[in-house]
Design a protein around this motif. Structure first.
Motif, PDB file in Angstrom:
ATOM      1  N   LYS A 103       0.831  -1.207   0.000  1.00 31.99           N
ATOM      2  CA  LYS A 103       0.000   0.000   0.000  1.00 31.99           C
ATOM      3  C   LYS A 103       0.866   1.258   0.000  1.00 31.99           C
ATOM      4  CE  LYS A 103      -4.181   1.717   0.136  1.00 31.99           C
ATOM      5  NZ  LYS A 103      -5.148   1.436  -0.954  1.00 31.99           N
ATOM      6  N   ALA A 104       1.973   1.225   0.734  1.00 34.98           N
ATOM      7  CA  ALA A 104       2.867   2.386   0.763  1.00 34.98           C
ATOM      8  C   ALA A 104       3.385   2.701  -0.635  1.00 34.98           C
ATOM      9  CB  ALA A 104       4.024   2.137   1.722  1.00 34.98           C
ATOM     10  N   LYS A 105       3.769   1.680  -1.375  1.00 38.91           N
ATOM     11  CA  LYS A 105       4.272   1.890  -2.738  1.00 38.91           C
ATOM     12  C   LYS A 105       3.166   2.376  -3.663  1.00 38.91           C
ATOM     13  CE  LYS A 105       6.091  -2.275  -2.805  1.00 38.91           C
ATOM     14  NZ  LYS A 105       6.815  -3.485  -3.305  1.00 38.91           N
ATOM     15  N   GLU A 106       1.950   1.902  -3.440  1.00 38.04           N
ATOM     16  CA  GLU A 106       0.807   2.379  -4.223  1.00 38.04           C
ATOM     17  C   GLU A 106       0.580   3.867  -3.994  1.00 38.04           C
ATOM     18  OE1 GLU A 106      -4.062   1.891  -4.257  1.00 38.04           O
ATOM     19  OE2 GLU A 106      -2.843   0.273  -3.438  1.00 38.04           O
ATOM     20  N   ILE A 107       0.652   4.293  -2.742  1.00 39.84           N
ATOM     21  CA  ILE A 107       0.460   5.712  -2.418  1.00 39.84           C
ATOM     22  C   ILE A 107       1.529   6.566  -3.086  1.00 39.84           C
ATOM     23  CG2 ILE A 107       0.499   7.394  -0.534  1.00 39.84           C
ATOM     24  CD1 ILE A 107      -0.626   5.150   1.279  1.00 39.84           C
TER      25      ILE A 107
END
Length: 336
Positions: free
Chosen positions: A273-277
C-alpha cells in the motif's frame, strides 16, 4: 544513483568517499556565488557547535578531492536558498504491530545524476541507510534502531547563517533511537532555512516538526489518528505567518490532500500500500514543463528494517529491496 558504503571514523569516511569521487569521477567542487560562499562561511561556527564530528568528515572529504575544507563546508552550508528546492511528500502510519513510512523526493530532473543512497556506519554511532542529492549531508534515512526522518522544503521568509537540514538529518540518524530524542536534537539546531521534518520510531511515536530560523513547532497525531504526513507548507496556525508560499506550481496542496485521502481511510498500511500511495499521480510529481519530478522514493517498515527504494519516478514494479542495513547489522553482530 550511487550506493557508497562508508564505515569508521568521520575523517576516514570523508577521505574514502572524496578519494573515490576524485579517482573515479574526476570530481571537483561546484562553483557558487560570492554571496552564497559568504553565507556558508558564516554558518561554519554554528555547525561546529552543533555537530563537531561532521567537520572531521568534511576535512577528510576535502583532502580526498584536494580542496580547502572551508570551501567544502561553505558549499554544503550554502545549499538553502532556492525556490526549486525539494518539493516532497512524506507520510508515516502506525499499524497495530508495525510502523510503515513512505517518502517521495521531488527535484529538478537534472539532479538525478547526483543522487546517492548510502550505508553509513560511523564508529560509536548508529548505522543507517540514507538518501541525498549532495555528498555528506542527507535528506532522509532509517537507522538501525528503526528511527526514520525526512525533510521537505518550505518557502520561508528568513534565511540566516546556521545548520542546513542535511546536517540536522545526519545528526539525528547517528544519535537518536526514539522520536523524543530526535525532536530534542532538531530543537537544538540553529537552522538556516525553513523546513518540515517528519520523524517516526518503531514504537509508533510520530511527529512533524515545523522549523524556521525563528521558531519550531511540533505536531502530533490527533486523538484516534494513526498517521501524519507533510508536503511543502506549514499547516499549524502558529507557523503559517512564517510561510511565504508561492509554490503552487509544485502542487503541494494537491499532494497533501492526495496523501490524506489514502491515510484517513486506511485501517492498515503495508509495504504494498505504501508503494501504491507513492506511485499515485496525485502524490508523485511529473512536471514536464518545469523539468521537475520525483527522483527517488522510499518505503520502509521500521520494525523489520525492510527498505524498498525506487531510484526514479516510482511505480509499483520498480521498487527494489535494499538489504544493506540488515546485512551490516548481521556482520557487526558476528564480529561482536
Amino acid at each position: 544513483m550511487y550506493h557508497p558504503r562508508l564505515y569508521g571514523d568521520f575523517y576516514d569516511m570523508g577521505h574514502t568517499y572524496g578519494s573515490l569521487l576524485r579517482n573515479k569521477a574526476n570530481f571537483k567542487l561546484p562553483e557558487i556565488s560570492h554571496n552564497a560562499k559568504e553565507f556558508g562561511k558564516a554558518s561554519i561556527p554554528v555547525l561546529k557547535r552543533f555537530y563537531p564530528e561532521i567537520l572531521d568528515e568534511i576535512n577528510g572529504f576535502a583532502d580526498g578531492i584536494n580542496e580547502c575544507p572551508n570551501n567544502v563546508s561553505a558549499f554544503l552550508l550554502s545549499l538553502v536558498d532556492t525556490s526549486f528546492s525539494a518539493q516532497c511528500s512524506v507520510f508515516a502510519f502506525r499499524n497495530d504491530a508495525s510502523v510503515v513510512v513512505g517518502r517521495n523526493y521531488d527535484m529538478p530532473i537534472a539532479f538525478k545524476k547526483f543522487t546517492e543512497s548510502s550505508l553509513i556506519a560511523p564508529t560509536n554511532k548508529f548505522s543507517y541507510i540514507a538518501q541525498s542529492d549532495v555528498f555528506i549531508g542527507r535528506s532522509d534515512g532509517i537507522n538501525e534502531k528503526g528511527l526514520f526522518i525526512a525533510m521537505s522544503f518550505v518557502n520561508g521568509k528568513t534565511l540566516r547563517p546556521g545548520v542546513s537540514f542535511h546536517f540536522v538529518i545526519r545528526k539525528v540518524l547517528e544519535n537518536a533511537q526514539s522520536t523524543g530524542e530526535a525532536v530534542a536534537l532538531i530543537k537544538e539546531a540553529q537552522v538556516s532555512s525553513s523546513n518540515n521534518f517528519i520523524v517516526a520510531d518503531r514504537q509508533g511515536d510520530i511527529v512533524v516538526v515545523e522549523s524556521t530560523p525563528e521558531k519550531k513547532n511540533v505536531l502530533h497525531p490527533s486523538k484516534g489518528r494513526r498517521y501524519l504526513h507533510m508536503t511543502n507548507q506549514f499547516v499549524s496556525k502558529q507557523m503559517r505567518s512564517f510561510d511565504r508560499g508561492g509554490i503552487a506550481w509544485s502542487k503541494s496542496e494537491e499532494r497533501y490532500h492526495g496523501l490524506l485521502r489514502y491515510l484517513a481511510t486506511a485501517n492498515e498500511i503495508n509495504m504494498v500500500k505504501a508503494k501504491e500511495i507513492l506511485s499515485d499521480s496525485c502524490v508523485c510529481l511529473d512536471l514536464k514543463k518545469e523539468k521537475f519530478a520525483t527522483i527517488w522514493s522510499v518505503a520502509a517498515n521500521l520494525n523489520t528494517l525492510t527498505i524498498q527504494r525506487a531510484e526514479t519516478k516510482p511505480k509499483m514494479t520498480n521498487f527494489k529491496v535494499d538489504p544493506r542495513l540488515n546485512w551490516w547489522l548481521g556482520k557487526k553482530e558476528i564480529v561482536d
